[in-house]
Design a protein around this motif. Structure first.
Motif, short mmCIF file in Angstrom:
data_model
loop_
_atom_site.label_atom_id
_atom_site.label_comp_id
_atom_site.label_asym_id
_atom_site.label_seq_id
_atom_site.Cartn_x
_atom_site.Cartn_y
_atom_site.Cartn_z
N MET A 1 0.86 -1.27 0.15
CA MET A 1 -0.16 0.00 0.06
C MET A 1 0.93 1.14 -0.10
SD MET A 1 -3.05 -1.42 0.08
CE MET A 1 -4.16 0.06 0.63
N VAL A 2 0.60 2.24 -0.82
CA VAL A 2 1.10 3.61 -0.79
C VAL A 2 0.23 4.53 -0.63
CG1 VAL A 2 2.89 2.59 -2.39
CG2 VAL A 2 1.06 3.72 -3.44
N SER A 3 0.74 5.69 -0.24
CA SER A 3 -0.17 6.96 0.21
C SER A 3 -0.29 7.53 -1.09
CB SER A 3 0.43 7.74 1.11
OG SER A 3 1.58 8.23 0.90
N SER A 4 -1.66 8.11 -1.21
CA SER A 4 -2.19 8.98 -2.34
C SER A 4 -2.89 9.97 -1.80
CB SER A 4 -2.68 8.16 -3.46
OG SER A 4 -3.58 7.49 -2.98
N ARG A 5 -3.18 10.85 -2.54
CA ARG A 5 -4.23 12.14 -2.36
C ARG A 5 -4.85 12.74 -3.45
NH1 ARG A 5 0.45 15.67 -0.15
NH2 ARG A 5 1.97 15.09 -1.44
N THR A 6 -5.91 13.11 -3.38
CA THR A 6 -6.95 13.72 -4.35
C THR A 6 -7.50 14.94 -3.77
OG1 THR A 6 -9.01 12.64 -3.61
CG2 THR A 6 -7.53 11.49 -5.24
N HIS A 18 -8.16 14.87 0.09
CA HIS A 18 -8.48 13.40 0.63
C HIS A 18 -7.44 12.60 0.69
CE1 HIS A 18 -12.68 14.55 0.91
NE2 HIS A 18 -12.53 15.06 -0.54
N LEU A 19 -6.83 11.92 1.84
CA LEU A 19 -5.56 11.25 1.77
C LEU A 19 -6.27 9.70 1.94
CD1 LEU A 19 -3.67 13.00 4.60
CD2 LEU A 19 -3.30 13.32 2.05
N TYR A 20 -5.21 8.91 1.05
CA TYR A 20 -5.76 7.45 0.83
C TYR A 20 -4.46 6.61 0.81
CZ TYR A 20 -10.43 9.15 -1.23
OH TYR A 20 -11.53 9.61 -1.25
N TYR A 21 -4.73 5.37 1.19
CA TYR A 21 -3.73 4.35 0.87
C TYR A 21 -4.43 3.64 -0.32
CZ TYR A 21 -1.19 5.27 5.21
OH TYR A 21 -0.61 5.59 6.16
N SER A 22 -3.48 3.28 -1.27
CA SER A 22 -3.92 2.51 -2.39
C SER A 22 -2.97 1.31 -2.79
CB SER A 22 -4.17 3.54 -3.38
OG SER A 22 -3.26 3.98 -3.99
N CYS A 23 -3.37 0.58 -3.75
CA CYS A 23 -2.31 -0.69 -4.12
C CYS A 23 -1.34 -0.16 -4.56
CB CYS A 23 -3.19 -1.35 -5.14
SG CYS A 23 -2.06 -2.87 -5.74
N GLY A 24 -0.09 -0.38 -4.44
CA GLY A 24 1.00 0.19 -4.86
C GLY A 24 1.42 -0.48 -6.32
N ALA A 25 0.91 -1.75 -6.51
CA ALA A 25 1.21 -2.23 -7.93
C ALA A 25 0.18 -1.48 -8.95
CB ALA A 25 0.77 -3.80 -8.02
N PHE A 26 -0.97 -1.28 -8.47
CA PHE A 26 -1.93 -0.58 -9.26
C PHE A 26 -1.12 1.00 -9.70
CE2 PHE A 26 -4.72 2.79 -9.87
CZ PHE A 26 -5.94 2.47 -10.78
N VAL A 36 -7.53 -0.44 -7.89
CA VAL A 36 -6.86 0.49 -7.03
C VAL A 36 -6.93 0.13 -5.82
CG1 VAL A 36 -9.14 1.91 -6.87
CG2 VAL A 36 -6.93 3.12 -6.94
N ASN A 37 -8.15 -0.51 -5.10
CA ASN A 37 -8.20 -0.79 -3.77
C ASN A 37 -7.97 0.25 -2.61
OD1 ASN A 37 -9.07 -3.40 -4.43
ND2 ASN A 37 -6.96 -4.22 -4.50
N SER A 38 -8.58 1.39 -2.95
CA SER A 38 -8.24 2.57 -2.03
C SER A 38 -8.77 2.43 -0.77
CB SER A 38 -8.46 3.76 -2.80
OG SER A 38 -7.67 4.11 -3.88
N GLN A 42 -7.40 7.60 7.17
CA GLN A 42 -7.59 7.91 8.64
C GLN A 42 -8.42 6.42 9.03
OE1 GLN A 42 -10.57 11.15 9.73
NE2 GLN A 42 -10.41 10.29 11.81
N VAL A 43 -9.16 5.85 8.23
CA VAL A 43 -10.00 4.67 8.39
C VAL A 43 -8.84 3.29 8.49
CG1 VAL A 43 -11.45 2.86 7.37
CG2 VAL A 43 -12.06 5.24 7.43
N ALA A 44 -7.76 3.61 7.61
CA ALA A 44 -6.99 2.12 7.65
C ALA A 44 -6.00 2.58 8.99
CB ALA A 44 -6.03 2.41 6.62
#
Length: 125
Positions: A1-6, A18-26, A36-38, A42-44
């Motif tokens: 999982m890698v961090s990402s933001r929108t 908005h801050l997310y963790y999503s699949c690094g391979a994606f 993407v499996n975001s 905060q929830v994670a």
């Protein structure tokens, strides 16, 4: 999982991040490898902390983790301890040779040739 933001803009024009963790391979290889499996950051993080709290509250699991970490730390130092003992042995040998050299010099028992050889050995010349 890698961090990402929108970023999104509300109706009032306010920009929200908005801050997310999503699949690094994606993220690295695209949708052909993974979806993407975001999940919101905060929830994670709350879920991880809750699970850690539950696991670490059990004494037998906590003791096993501490024992394993202590074992890893102690085995990491073994090669360093062996290296230290080897260096101390070499240092003792050099100090002994240095004492012998000092004694021979003070007694005048060396010939010019043996003194020259010793100087070369200790890289003095």
């Amino acid at each position: 999982m890698v961090s990402s933001r929108t970023k999104s803009k509300s109706k009032s024009g306010e920009i929200k991040k908005h801050l997310y963790y999503s699949c690094g391979a994606f993220r690295n290889k695209g949708s052909s490898v993974c979806s993407v499996n975001s999940i919101r950051k905060q929830v994670a993080e709350e879920e991880v902390m809750n699970r850690l709290t539950r696991v670490l509250s059990k004494d037998n699991i906590l003791k096993a983790i501490v024992d394993k970490m202590n074992h890893r730390l102690s085995t990491r130092t073994l090669p360093l301890q062996a290296e230290l003992e080897r260096i101390i042995g070499q240092l003792d040998k050099v100090c002994s040779e240095n004492r012998n050299t000092s004694i021979c010099l003070s007694l005048g028992t060396w010939t010019n040739r043996s003194l020259l050889e010793e100087c070369k050995r200790f890289r003095l010349i």
